[in-house]
Design a protein around this motif. Structure first.
Motif, PDB file in Angstrom:
ATOM      1  N   GLU A  48      -2.186  19.139 -24.349  1.00 43.96           N
ATOM      2  CA  GLU A  48      -2.643  17.819 -23.912  1.00 43.96           C
ATOM      3  C   GLU A  48      -1.560  16.770 -24.108  1.00 43.96           C
ATOM      4  N   GLU A  49      -0.861  16.839 -25.243  1.00 47.34           N
ATOM      5  CA  GLU A  49       0.222  15.887 -25.519  1.00 47.34           C
ATOM      6  C   GLU A  49       1.369  16.068 -24.531  1.00 47.34           C
ATOM      7  N   ALA A  50       1.682  17.319 -24.205  1.00 43.10           N
ATOM      8  CA  ALA A  50       2.748  17.584 -23.242  1.00 43.10           C
ATOM      9  C   ALA A  50       2.403  17.008 -21.872  1.00 43.10           C
ATOM     10  N   MET A  51       1.153  17.190 -21.437  1.00 46.73           N
ATOM     11  CA  MET A  51       0.726  16.675 -20.144  1.00 46.73           C
ATOM     12  C   MET A  51       0.746  15.149 -20.125  1.00 46.73           C
ATOM     13  N   SER A  52       0.216  14.537 -21.182  1.00 48.64           N
ATOM     14  CA  SER A  52       0.187  13.084 -21.260  1.00 48.64           C
ATOM     15  C   SER A  52       1.609  12.514 -21.300  1.00 48.64           C
ATOM     16  N   GLY A  53       2.483  13.139 -22.077  1.00 52.13           N
ATOM     17  CA  GLY A  53       3.861  12.657 -22.187  1.00 52.13           C
ATOM     18  C   GLY A  53       4.606  12.748 -20.878  1.00 52.13           C
ATOM     19  N   ALA A  54       4.435  13.843 -20.141  1.00 51.38           N
ATOM     20  CA  ALA A  54       5.128  14.024 -18.865  1.00 51.38           C
ATOM     21  C   ALA A  54       4.682  12.991 -17.842  1.00 51.38           C
ATOM     22  N   GLN A  55       3.368  12.746 -17.766  1.00 47.83           N
ATOM     23  CA  GLN A  55       2.865  11.767 -16.811  1.00 47.83           C
ATOM     24  C   GLN A  55       3.330  10.359 -17.167  1.00 47.83           C
ATOM     25  N   ASN A  56       3.306  10.032 -18.462  1.00 50.85           N
ATOM     26  CA  ASN A  56       3.743   8.712 -18.900  1.00 50.85           C
ATOM     27  C   ASN A  56       5.221   8.482 -18.598  1.00 50.85           C
ATOM     28  N   THR A  57       6.042   9.494 -18.885  1.00 52.09           N
ATOM     29  CA  THR A  57       7.475   9.375 -18.625  1.00 52.09           C
ATOM     30  C   THR A  57       7.754   9.235 -17.135  1.00 52.09           C
ATOM     31  N   THR A  58       7.057  10.012 -16.307  1.00 51.91           N
ATOM     32  CA  THR A  58       7.232   9.933 -14.860  1.00 51.91           C
ATOM     33  C   THR A  58       6.881   8.548 -14.339  1.00 51.91           C
ATOM     34  N   ALA A  59       5.777   7.984 -14.842  1.00 48.70           N
ATOM     35  CA  ALA A  59       5.351   6.658 -14.393  1.00 48.70           C
ATOM     36  C   ALA A  59       6.356   5.587 -14.814  1.00 48.70           C
ATOM     37  N   ARG A  60       6.875   5.685 -16.032  1.00 55.05           N
ATOM     38  CA  ARG A  60       7.834   4.688 -16.509  1.00 55.05           C
ATOM     39  C   ARG A  60       9.138   4.746 -15.708  1.00 55.05           C
ATOM     40  N   ILE A  61       9.570   5.952 -15.380  1.00 54.57           N
ATOM     41  CA  ILE A  61      10.790   6.105 -14.573  1.00 54.57           C
ATOM     42  C   ILE A  61      10.581   5.528 -13.177  1.00 54.57           C
ATOM     43  N   ALA A  62       9.440   5.838 -12.563  1.00 52.35           N
ATOM     44  CA  ALA A  62       9.154   5.328 -11.218  1.00 52.35           C
ATOM     45  C   ALA A  62       9.113   3.807 -11.206  1.00 52.35           C
ATOM     46  N   LEU A  84       0.828  -1.207   0.000  1.00 53.58           N
ATOM     47  CA  LEU A  84       0.000   0.000   0.000  1.00 53.58           C
ATOM     48  C   LEU A  84       0.860   1.253   0.000  1.00 53.58           C
ATOM     49  N   MET A  85       1.945   1.228   0.781  1.00 50.72           N
ATOM     50  CA  MET A  85       2.833   2.376   0.822  1.00 50.72           C
ATOM     51  C   MET A  85       3.472   2.619  -0.539  1.00 50.72           C
ATOM     52  N   ARG A  86       3.876   1.528  -1.220  1.00 57.38           N
ATOM     53  CA  ARG A  86       4.487   1.690  -2.540  1.00 57.38           C
ATOM     54  C   ARG A  86       3.480   2.264  -3.531  1.00 57.38           C
ATOM     55  N   TYR A  87       2.247   1.723  -3.503  1.00 56.37           N
ATOM     56  CA  TYR A  87       1.230   2.234  -4.423  1.00 56.37           C
ATOM     57  C   TYR A  87       0.957   3.717  -4.171  1.00 56.37           C
ATOM     58  N   ALA A  88       0.875   4.068  -2.897  1.00 57.35           N
ATOM     59  CA  ALA A  88       0.613   5.466  -2.550  1.00 57.35           C
ATOM     60  C   ALA A  88       1.749   6.365  -3.015  1.00 57.35           C
ATOM     61  N   PHE A  89       2.984   5.870  -2.834  1.00 60.12           N
ATOM     62  CA  PHE A  89       4.141   6.681  -3.218  1.00 60.12           C
ATOM     63  C   PHE A  89       4.193   6.872  -4.723  1.00 60.12           C
ATOM     64  N   PHE A  90       3.942   5.784  -5.474  1.00 59.99           N
ATOM     65  CA  PHE A  90       3.950   5.904  -6.928  1.00 59.99           C
ATOM     66  C   PHE A  90       2.818   6.804  -7.400  1.00 59.99           C
ATOM     67  N   GLY A  91       1.700   6.769  -6.658  1.00 60.70           N
ATOM     68  CA  GLY A  91       0.604   7.671  -6.989  1.00 60.70           C
ATOM     69  C   GLY A  91       1.026   9.126  -6.838  1.00 60.70           C
ATOM     70  N   LEU A  92       1.790   9.398  -5.773  1.00 62.45           N
ATOM     71  CA  LEU A  92       2.303  10.747  -5.571  1.00 62.45           C
ATOM     72  C   LEU A  92       3.265  11.147  -6.683  1.00 62.45           C
ATOM     73  N   LEU A  93       4.099  10.195  -7.134  1.00 63.79           N
ATOM     74  CA  LEU A  93       5.035  10.482  -8.216  1.00 63.79           C
ATOM     75  C   LEU A  93       4.297  10.861  -9.487  1.00 63.79           C
ATOM     76  N   VAL A  94       3.270  10.086  -9.819  1.00 65.56           N
ATOM     77  CA  VAL A  94       2.514  10.376 -11.036  1.00 65.56           C
ATOM     78  C   VAL A  94       1.788  11.708 -10.903  1.00 65.56           C
ATOM     79  N   ALA A  95       1.266  11.972  -9.694  1.00 68.39           N
ATOM     80  CA  ALA A  95       0.608  13.260  -9.477  1.00 68.39           C
ATOM     81  C   ALA A  95       1.597  14.402  -9.637  1.00 68.39           C
ATOM     82  N   ALA A  96       2.809  14.201  -9.108  1.00 72.01           N
ATOM     83  CA  ALA A  96       3.847  15.221  -9.274  1.00 72.01           C
ATOM     84  C   ALA A  96       4.158  15.415 -10.745  1.00 72.01           C
ATOM     85  N   GLY A  97       4.145  14.305 -11.499  1.00 73.54           N
ATOM     86  CA  GLY A  97       4.362  14.406 -12.936  1.00 73.54           C
ATOM     87  C   GLY A  97       3.311  15.256 -13.611  1.00 73.54           C
TER      88      GLY A  97
END
Length: 273
Positions: A202-216, A22-35
Motif C-alpha cells: 500500500e505504501e509503495a502504491m501511494s508513494g508512486a502515485q504521489n511522486t508521479t503527481a508531484r512531477i507532473a 480540460l485537456m490538461r486535467y485529463a492529461f494529468f489524470g492519465l499521468l496519475v493513472a499511469a503512476g
C-alpha cells in the motif's frame, strides 16, 4: 450535499472550464493513472525483494548508466558520457567556473538541495547557468533544486558528452532557458522516492502515485509538455529512454537551437576571437 446537487455542480464546473484546461486535467489524470500502474509493478517487486528496486547511482553494484529501452536486447546509450562511473557516483558537488557557469556533477543524494541552496546563497550573484552532469538520484532534492533555479532565474544546460538521467531532467526543466549541446546524453525512466526500509504494498502504491503527481505538476509549472514524462512512465527503472534533440525541443525540455562545438568556433571567428 446530496448526489444530485453534487452532480449539478460538477456539470456547471465542466461547462465553465475552457477546453485547454480540460485537456490538461485529463492529461494529468492519465499521468496519475499511469503512476498507479507503476505502483502495481512496485508492489509486485517489493514483495519479491528485500529493498526497493530501481536505479540507484549511489550504489556501487548498480550501473551508473542503464542500457537503452528495447524490446529484447539492451543497447548502449547513443553516446558514451565522458565522466567515469566513480565520478558520477559521488554525491553531487557544485563548482563555479568562468562565465558564471556552475557545474553540478555527481549523483543527486539526499541533502543535495540544501547544499545547492547554500551555494546559491553564498555565490548566487555570480551564477548565470547551471551545467548538469548527473545520473540522477533523489526526486525530492531534484525538484527542490529545479524550483530554486527557476526562482533565481538561472539557465540550465547539459554539455556535450555530459549525462543527465533519471531525476536530473527535472533539474534541467527549472532553467528559464534550457540547452542540450550536441552529444549530450539525456534519459528518463520510472522514478520512485523511497527509503532504505522496505515499504508495504500500500505504501509503495501511494508513494508512486504521489511522486508521479508531484512531477507532473512541477513540469507543468516549468512550461514542459507533460508528454515528456509518459516516456519515463513506460520505461523500467533498470532501463533509460534516451531523448533525441527533436523530442526535447518538442516537449519544450530545451529552448532554442542545439549548440555545437563548430557553431561556437564559428561565432568566435566572426567576433575576431
Amino acid at each position: 450535499m446530496n448526489s444530485a446537487s453534487l452532480a449539478t455542480r460538477l456539470k456547471d464546473a465542466l461547462v465553465s472550464t475552457d477546453d485547454g484546461a480540460l485537456m490538461r486535467y485529463a492529461f494529468f489524470g492519465l499521468l496519475v493513472a499511469a503512476g498507479a500502474f507503476v505502483a502495481v509493478d512496485l508492489r509486485e517487486m517489493s514483495m519479491a525483494n528485500a529493498s526497493i528496486p530501481g536505479h540507484d547511482p549511489l550504489r556501487t553494484d548498480a550501473p551508473v548508466l542503464p542500457p537503452a529501452l528495447t524490446d529484447r536486447v539492451p543497447q548502449a546509450p547513443p553516446v558514451q558520457p565522458r565522466s567515469p562511473p566513480e565520478v558520477l557516483r559521488q554525491p553531487i558537488r557544485f563548482e563555479l567556473g568562468s562565465g558564471g557557469e556552475l557545474l553540478a556533477e555527481g549523483s543527486i543524494d539526499v541533502g543535495a538541495a540544501t547544499r545547492f541552496a547554500q551555494e546559491i546563497e553564498a555565490r548566487g550573484e555570480y551564477v548565470k547557468t547551471v551545467s548538469l552532469n548527473s545520473p540522477g538520484g533523489s526526486v525530492d532534492d531534484a525538484l527542490a533544486i529545479s524550483k530554486l533555479i527557476r526562482e533565481n532565474k538561472l539557465s540550465t544546460k547539459v554539455a556535450g558528452k555530459a549525462l543527465c538521467a533519471s531525476s536530473c531532467p527535472l533539474v534541467l526543466a527549472g532553467g528559464v532557458s534550457r540547452q542540450a549541446e550536441e552529444d549530450a546524453v539525456i534519459g528518463v525512466h520510472q522514478v520512485f522516492n523511497g527509503g532504505q526500509i522496505r515499504p508495504s504494498p500500500e505504501e509503495a502504491m501511494s508513494g508512486a502515485q504521489n511522486t508521479t503527481a508531484r512531477i507532473a505538476r512541477h513540469l507543468d509549472k516549468m512550461g514542459i509538455e507533460a508528454g515528456l514524462w509518459i516516456n519515463a512512465l513506460e520505461t523500467p527503472p533498470d532501463r533509460l529512454y534516451y531523448l533525441t534533440a527533436e523530442e526535447m525541443a518538442r516537449f519544450k525540455l530545451t529552448t532554442g537551437a542545439v549548440a555545437t562545438a563548430e557553431a561556437g568556433d564559428e561565432a568566435d571567428h566572426r567576433s575576431g576571437g
